[in-house]
Design an enzyme around this catalytic site. Structure first.
Site, PDB file in Angstrom:
ATOM      1  N   LEU A   1       0.842  -1.207   0.000  1.00 56.02           N
ATOM      2  CA  LEU A   1       0.000   0.000   0.000  1.00 56.02           C
ATOM      3  C   LEU A   1       0.874   1.252   0.000  1.00 56.02           C
ATOM      4  O   LEU A   1       0.736   2.130   0.850  1.00 56.02           O
ATOM      5  CB  LEU A   1      -0.986   0.013   1.187  1.00 56.02           C
ATOM      6  CG  LEU A   1      -2.192  -0.914   1.050  1.00 56.02           C
ATOM      7  CD1 LEU A   1      -3.065  -0.855   2.303  1.00 56.02           C
ATOM      8  CD2 LEU A   1      -3.045  -0.544  -0.174  1.00 56.02           C
ATOM      9  N   HIS A   2       1.794   1.252  -0.911  1.00 54.19           N
ATOM     10  CA  HIS A   2       2.649   2.428  -1.107  1.00 54.19           C
ATOM     11  C   HIS A   2       3.285   2.343  -2.497  1.00 54.19           C
ATOM     12  O   HIS A   2       3.185   1.315  -3.178  1.00 54.19           O
ATOM     13  CB  HIS A   2       3.731   2.521  -0.014  1.00 54.19           C
ATOM     14  CG  HIS A   2       4.618   1.323   0.064  1.00 54.19           C
ATOM     15  ND1 HIS A   2       4.592   0.436   1.109  1.00 54.19           N
ATOM     16  CD2 HIS A   2       5.540   0.854  -0.808  1.00 54.19           C
ATOM     17  CE1 HIS A   2       5.465  -0.523   0.880  1.00 54.19           C
ATOM     18  NE2 HIS A   2       6.057  -0.305  -0.262  1.00 54.19           N
ATOM     19  N   ALA A   3       3.945   3.414  -2.873  1.00 51.07           N
ATOM     20  CA  ALA A   3       4.781   3.416  -4.077  1.00 51.07           C
ATOM     21  C   ALA A   3       6.122   4.005  -3.664  1.00 51.07           C
ATOM     22  O   ALA A   3       6.246   4.621  -2.599  1.00 51.07           O
ATOM     23  CB  ALA A   3       4.133   4.277  -5.162  1.00 51.07           C
TER      24      ALA A   3
ATOM     25  N   HIS B   1       1.791  -0.566  -4.965  1.00 56.58           N
ATOM     26  CA  HIS B   1       1.680  -2.025  -4.837  1.00 56.58           C
ATOM     27  C   HIS B   1       1.056  -2.439  -3.508  1.00 56.58           C
ATOM     28  O   HIS B   1       1.232  -1.779  -2.479  1.00 56.58           O
ATOM     29  CB  HIS B   1       3.012  -2.735  -5.085  1.00 56.58           C
ATOM     30  CG  HIS B   1       4.185  -2.197  -4.351  1.00 56.58           C
ATOM     31  ND1 HIS B   1       4.942  -1.147  -4.811  1.00 56.58           N
ATOM     32  CD2 HIS B   1       4.742  -2.566  -3.186  1.00 56.58           C
ATOM     33  CE1 HIS B   1       5.916  -0.905  -3.970  1.00 56.58           C
ATOM     34  NE2 HIS B   1       5.810  -1.745  -2.964  1.00 56.58           N
TER      35      HIS B   1
END
Ligand code: T46
Length: 141
Positions: free
Chosen positions: A57-59, A104
């Protein structure tokens, strides 16, 4: 494992392996060869026994990584801001490039899942974008 990656800044990385049956398989990655960067850091994730676990839950802004599932399987959602793709990661001989600007999310881990990640830089929290709306703003720049 899918045969085609549709999102930007990703791809499939195939590892060389030797099938030494009945003595196991030997799998090889080499920096600047099948791994397209110099590896400065690796980390792995295990103990994924909780069916509701989710990670990611980040890029990343600049980081290049390759993610492998060396045992078991999980689902990787990739989102480049335009295209979203869910990939079942279940092939220990292939990794997925997690390039910059790629949101992702990892879910549906088998209890025997072990994830290995190779990275081209040291850990820097300043390289993470952990808010989806900020990610969408960042990729427009
Ligand atoms: C990624 C996905 C695939 C460190 O101190 N050093 C490190 O090298 C890493 C990777 C993490 N951490 C700390 C940061 C957090 O306090 O470990 C904690 C858990 O990290 P995070 O919540 O970012 O874990 P994931 O599984 O959501 O993400 C990890 C990587 O951090 C990330 O770069 O792309 O795996």
């Amino acid at each position: 494992m899918t045969k085609k990656i549709k999102v930007k800044n990703s791809g499939i990385i195939k590892l060389q392996f030797f099938d030494d049956f009945p003595d196991g398989n030997l799998v090889i990655g080499e920096a600047k060869k099948n791994v397209p960067f110099n590896i400065k850091r690796f980390y792995y994730i295990n103990n994924l026994f909780n069916k509701k676990s989710h990670r990611g839950l980040h890029a990343h802004k600049k980081l290049e990584q390759i993610i492998f599932c060396v045992n078991g399987h999980f689902t990787l959602l990739l989102d480049d801001g335009e295209i979203k793709q869910n990939i079942l990661i279940d092939d220990p001989y292939s990794g997925i490039r997690l390039g910059p600007k790629l949101w992702h999310h990892m879910t549906k881990f088998s209890s025997d899942c072990v994830i290995l990640v190779l990275a081209d830089d040291y850990y820097k929290e300043s390289d993470y974008i952990r808010n989806y709306n900020k990610f969408l703003e960042y990729i427009k720049k």
